[in-house]
Write a protein that holds these residues in place. Structure first.
Motif, PDB file in Angstrom:
ATOM      1  N   ASP A  36      -2.308   5.937   8.287  1.00  0.00           N
ATOM      2  CA  ASP A  36      -3.258   6.761   7.541  1.00  0.00           C
ATOM      3  C   ASP A  36      -3.140   8.258   7.858  1.00  0.00           C
ATOM      4  O   ASP A  36      -4.046   9.026   7.566  1.00  0.00           O
ATOM      5  CB  ASP A  36      -4.687   6.286   7.788  1.00  0.00           C
ATOM      6  N   SER A  37      -2.004   8.689   8.429  1.00  0.00           N
ATOM      7  CA  SER A  37      -1.781  10.105   8.756  1.00  0.00           C
ATOM      8  C   SER A  37      -0.496  10.612   8.110  1.00  0.00           C
ATOM      9  O   SER A  37       0.485  10.908   8.793  1.00  0.00           O
ATOM     10  CB  SER A  37      -1.694  10.289  10.273  1.00  0.00           C
ATOM     11  N   LYS A  70       0.836  -1.197   0.000  1.00  0.00           N
ATOM     12  CA  LYS A  70       0.000   0.000   0.000  1.00  0.00           C
ATOM     13  C   LYS A  70       0.874   1.250   0.000  1.00  0.00           C
ATOM     14  O   LYS A  70       1.929   1.266   0.626  1.00  0.00           O
ATOM     15  CB  LYS A  70      -0.904   0.020   1.229  1.00  0.00           C
ATOM     16  N   VAL A 103       0.666   5.601   0.497  1.00  0.00           N
ATOM     17  CA  VAL A 103      -0.110   6.751   0.951  1.00  0.00           C
ATOM     18  C   VAL A 103       0.650   8.017   0.549  1.00  0.00           C
ATOM     19  O   VAL A 103       1.871   8.090   0.699  1.00  0.00           O
ATOM     20  CB  VAL A 103      -0.310   6.710   2.483  1.00  0.00           C
TER      21      VAL A 103
END
Length: 159
Positions: A118-119, A70, A72
């Protein structure tokens, strides 16, 4: 599960001419199926694919041997965090991250443990990462080298 901004993609090869065609869909079954039964094929037993967001940025890759990776992005559209299956299996929010300076240049690649994946726009505490690559721009000073954990004979800096 995908939201409206994401889609699966896969490449299918034309069986006769060797042409590669990109198939995109919000349905993975459509992305993995061939456009026509006779002229195209997809190697389902070795399927490797990718998922992109609406901006075309790569957000996930799938590989039968490596699992899911993944990615981000931060608010400036830079790759910020990457997490592979091995890191995810270790738990504790482990992943790789890129740290940028105030000019947007990558100054470090680090292994993170304990920061939320997720930050991407929050600063990572130095106690939560171990650097494995650093980039120093310009002529390094003794202070900069020491902050990076490099002990060097300072007479070399005079050249």
């Amino acid at each position: 599960m995908l939201n409206q901004e994401e889609y699966f993609s896969d490449s299918v090869r034309h069986a006769e001419g060797g042409t590669v065609v990109l198939v995109r869909s919000t349905d993975w079954k459509i992305a993995r199926s061939s456009p026509t039964q006779r002229k195209y094929f997809v190697c389902n037993y070795c399927f490797a694919g990718a998922r992109h967001d609406i901006q075309g940025r790569l957000i996930e890759t799938f590989h039968p041997d490596r699992g899911v990776t993944k990615t981000v992005y931060d608010k400036y559209d830079r790759v910020r965090f990457i997490q592979n299956a091995a890191q995810r299996a270790l738990g504790g929010n482990r992943f790789s991250a890129k740290i940028y300076d105030d000019q947007g240049r990558e100054i470090a690649a680090v292994e993170v443990n304990g920061h939320p994946f997720d930050s991407p726009d929050t600063e990572i505490s130095p106690s939560n990462y171990i650097p494995y690559n650093r980039t120093i721009y310009g002529k390094p000073t003794e202070e900069v080298l020491n902050s990076c954990g490099v002990a060097i004979n300072t007479t070399l800096l005079d050249y």
